[in-house]
Design a protein around this motif. Structure first.
Motif, short mmCIF file in Angstrom:
data_model
loop_
_atom_site.label_atom_id
_atom_site.label_comp_id
_atom_site.label_asym_id
_atom_site.label_seq_id
_atom_site.Cartn_x
_atom_site.Cartn_y
_atom_site.Cartn_z
N HIS A 153 10.67 -11.84 95.22
CA HIS A 153 12.11 -12.06 95.32
C HIS A 153 12.94 -10.81 95.04
CE1 HIS A 153 11.52 -16.36 95.85
NE2 HIS A 153 10.68 -16.34 94.83
N ARG A 206 14.78 -7.41 96.01
CA ARG A 206 15.46 -7.09 97.26
C ARG A 206 16.24 -5.79 97.11
NH1 ARG A 206 19.08 -10.95 99.58
NH2 ARG A 206 19.90 -9.09 100.58
N THR A 207 16.93 -5.41 98.12
CA THR A 207 17.79 -4.24 98.07
C THR A 207 19.20 -4.64 98.48
OG1 THR A 207 17.29 -3.63 100.36
CG2 THR A 207 15.89 -2.67 98.63
N TRP A 227 24.43 -8.82 101.55
CA TRP A 227 24.41 -9.08 100.09
C TRP A 227 25.77 -8.73 99.49
CZ3 TRP A 227 21.31 -11.19 96.42
CH2 TRP A 227 21.55 -10.85 95.09
#
Length: 252
Positions: A52, A54-55, A60
């Motif tokens: 899970h 992420r970047t 986002w």
């Protein structure tokens, strides 16, 4: 499993360093630590770990900005220009909860300053726009709360890997036990009013208290008084190993 000697009331705080709504709850946690008779026990749940992680992406940024603006309106928590127009535009910046969780464990092991480290991490992320998944940034934050750098480095190494993974697994056990739906979750542990020597745990509804720190503190103080009146001889005498396999949920 973390063990401790519980006070009359223990507030269990299940959170993640990269969780915006946990930042919203930070004033409530700080206030709880100021109420006599309340002990705060924290559990970092690893929201962005393993598969899970992420970047930061444009999607986002759009998602969290809407949430952050709501948090600011509800609670008054500050969000910095360096966060909104710096970090959230840093496409590709890592979002990994494991390094900051390890740093929390290191600070707690060294001087019981896990929550102080969390506060430093949240300010660094949401106000100063820094990458708190970066161990080098975390090392600077440790120094900012007064931890010796060499001692911190050793503690960080010791808490890395298995110790952090075990803490996250334990935290998720707590989340499941109190029937929490995500981060943050708050639960109150207290002497069972009908079963002497036993502890009970009750999840709290958080939403009604966001932005109402004074009302929250008053409610906590009232609960301390109520539990003390019900169990005057038991306060502080409960089984110190209370945890996901030992605490009882009171009937609803």
């Amino acid at each position: 499993m973390t063990t401790f000697t519980p006070a009359a009331l223990v507030l269990h705080y299940i959170f993640d360093p990269l969780c915006g709504w946990c930042y919203a709850a930070a004033p409530l946690v700080k206030a709880a630590r100021e109420v006599p008779g309340i002990q705060v026990q924290w559990h970092a749940g690893g929201m962005l770990t393993g598969d899970h992680t992420r970047t930061i992406t444009a999607d986002w940024r759009e998602k969290v900005m809407a949430s952050d603006q709501r948090i600011a309106e509800m609670t008054g928590q500050p969000f910095g220009e360096a966060y909104f127009n710096g970090l959230l535009n840093d496409i590709g910046a890592p979002l990994d909860s494991e390094p900051p969780t390890t740093a929390l464990l290191a600070a707690e092991a060294l001087s019981g300053q896990g929550l102080e480290m969390l506060s430093a991490q949240q300010k660094a992320h949401y106000v100063d726009g820094r990458r708190i998944s970066d161990p080098a940034v975390l090392r600077e934050l440790a120094a900012s709360i007064g931890l010796d750098s060499a001692a911190y480095d050793a503690a960080y190494a010791e808490q890395s890997g298995v110790a952090t993974h075990e803490h996250i697994a334990d935290s998720r056990q707590w989340l499941g036990m109190v029937q929490g739906q995500g981060f943050p979750t708050l639960a109150l542990e207290f002497d069972h009013p009908e079963q002497p020597g036993q502890r009970a745990v009750q999840r709290l509804e958080l939403g009604e208290w966001l932005g109402d720190v004074s009302g929250w503190k008053q409610q906590l103080a009232e609960w301390v008084e109520q539990i003390a009146a019900l169990n005057p001889q038991q306060a502080g005498d409960a089984d110190p190993s209370c945890g996901p396999d030992g605490c009882e949920l009171p009937p609803r």
